[in-house]
Design a protein around this motif. Structure first.
Motif, short mmCIF file in Angstrom:
data_model
loop_
_atom_site.label_atom_id
_atom_site.label_comp_id
_atom_site.label_asym_id
_atom_site.label_seq_id
_atom_site.Cartn_x
_atom_site.Cartn_y
_atom_site.Cartn_z
N SER A 12 0.97 -1.14 -0.05
CA SER A 12 -0.10 0.09 -0.01
C SER A 12 0.90 1.30 0.08
N LYS A 16 1.44 4.09 -3.17
CA LYS A 16 1.08 5.59 -2.91
C LYS A 16 2.41 6.41 -3.58
N GLU A 19 2.06 6.27 -7.33
CA GLU A 19 1.22 7.46 -7.71
C GLU A 19 1.54 8.74 -7.52
N TYR A 20 2.19 8.94 -6.66
CA TYR A 20 2.91 10.31 -6.17
C TYR A 20 3.80 10.67 -7.24
#
Length: 111
Positions: A12, A16, A19-20
């Protein structure tokens, strides 16, 4: 906490990160590489920029003997803090990229 829960947290957190950083450099791909069986979790970048090959691990995390070993951390803030916020205790995180004497001066596990 068991390895499966740690795996889910690591995946997880790394998702992130991907995606960032996303498409900040469209010619360089960021990829997640998860090997749940052998407990290796990586974010790698690959591509070309100005005729120069780009390839390497931004983040590399292993689970060894029930502890989360950060083998590579190319983030600004430090992925360890995101893992702690997500529920992994500091005493279960080893900063494997630091030499042993330096690990003793951190707030994380030595080994």
């Amino acid at each position: 906490m068991d390895d499966l829960k740690y795996q889910n947290i690591i995946e997880s957190v790394l998702q992130k990160y991907v995606e960032y950083i996303g498409d900040s450099e469209p010619e360089i791909r960021k990829e997640q590489v998860f090997d749940r069986d052998k407990k290796h979790f990586l974010v790698v970048e690959t591509g070309w920029q100005n005729n120069r090959r780009i390839y390497g691990a931004i983040i590399h995390i292993d689970i060894i003997d029930g502890k989360v070993w950060i083998q590579q951390d190319g983030t600004e803030e430090g992925v360890a803090y995101d893992l702690v916020k997500a529920g992994i205790p500091k005493e279960h995180i080893v900063l494997g990229f630091k030499a042993f004497p330096r690990r003793e001066t951190t707030e994380f596990a030595v080994s």
